[in-house]
Motif scaffolding. Sequence first.
Motif: not given
Length: 348
Positions: A131, A222, A226, A229-230, A236, A240
């Motif tokens: 990440v 996610v 991604k 989603s954020t 996230v 993850t």
Amino acid sequence: MAGTIAEVAAADERVARVGLLRRLLVKPELGSLVGALIIFVFFSSLSDVFRSLPGVANWLDPASTLGIMAVAVALLMIGGHFDLSAGVQIGTAGITTGLLTTYYGLNTWMALLASLALVLAIGLANGYLVVRTGLPSFIVTLGTFLMLQGLNLGVTKIVTNTVQVNNFDQVAGYPILHAIMASTINVGGTEFQIAIVWWIVATIAGSYLLLRTRFGNWIFAVGGEKNASTNVGVPVMRTTVTLFMITSLAAWFVGNTQIVRLTSIQAQAGFGQELIFIVAAVIGGCLLTGGYGSAVGASLGALIFGMTSQGIVYAGWDADWFKFFLGAMLLLAVLANQFVGRFAQSRR
């Protein structure tokens, strides 16, 4: 008015009627279920032993531990990532427990907690690096894979002067561990490994997590997109990192199951298995691009693996054919997943 409502229903997929064929085709586990049935019928026609109760016990045995790992790996793949260190972590977990108990005299339960803490820390590090750095999980976990492979072998040689840890059955508490992780259940006069029960539990837990919890929605989000989603508030990083730690947790359980069952473990335990886990998940319907798949499908992929590996033996074929079947099933699964994806999109 009726015509207007019908037009709206046709234009909006949320209220439009969905046919049975489409509902079936978009199920991730459909292809693996059909494949499992075909494999069962095929090998049953070649060998009576294959479909007998002892035969079923034999091919469920390798499928069980693979299935536990395949469920965890499938969750991670649905979240859009891979863990190439998953197989080696199996060895790391078992070796850590074995060395701490047989060579350093640590209490068995404390050794189990220590090995659990170690592999969870590895999963945490993998997820955090993926990440924070933005590097592909393939690269990050490949580095972890190589480091753990060398660490497992190097530490085992230094401590034992060999490449394995032995005599685990001599540690305190072994009978209890054996009952939990390596005992058998008698069904119709045939002994089935208890790992099969844990496999079923893992599949149910994975399915519930994916389909009935907020965290499951985060996993699909996610893996699907991604950035989007954020933007809508999905955590996230937390999602993850947790997925990587779930994979490590499964590796811990399988690694300790191995040392309990065999009373020893090789420094190379789990090496090369990471690709088999991914293959089982893909055969089970997981997309390599993330955002799609199921725990049940991954378990069915593991079941196909178990049936094929033992079915070839019962059929009297050369074991080299196993890799051919595995490769063919992987290719067919990817093509089927691609077809389903296009079909679902075309019907929107």
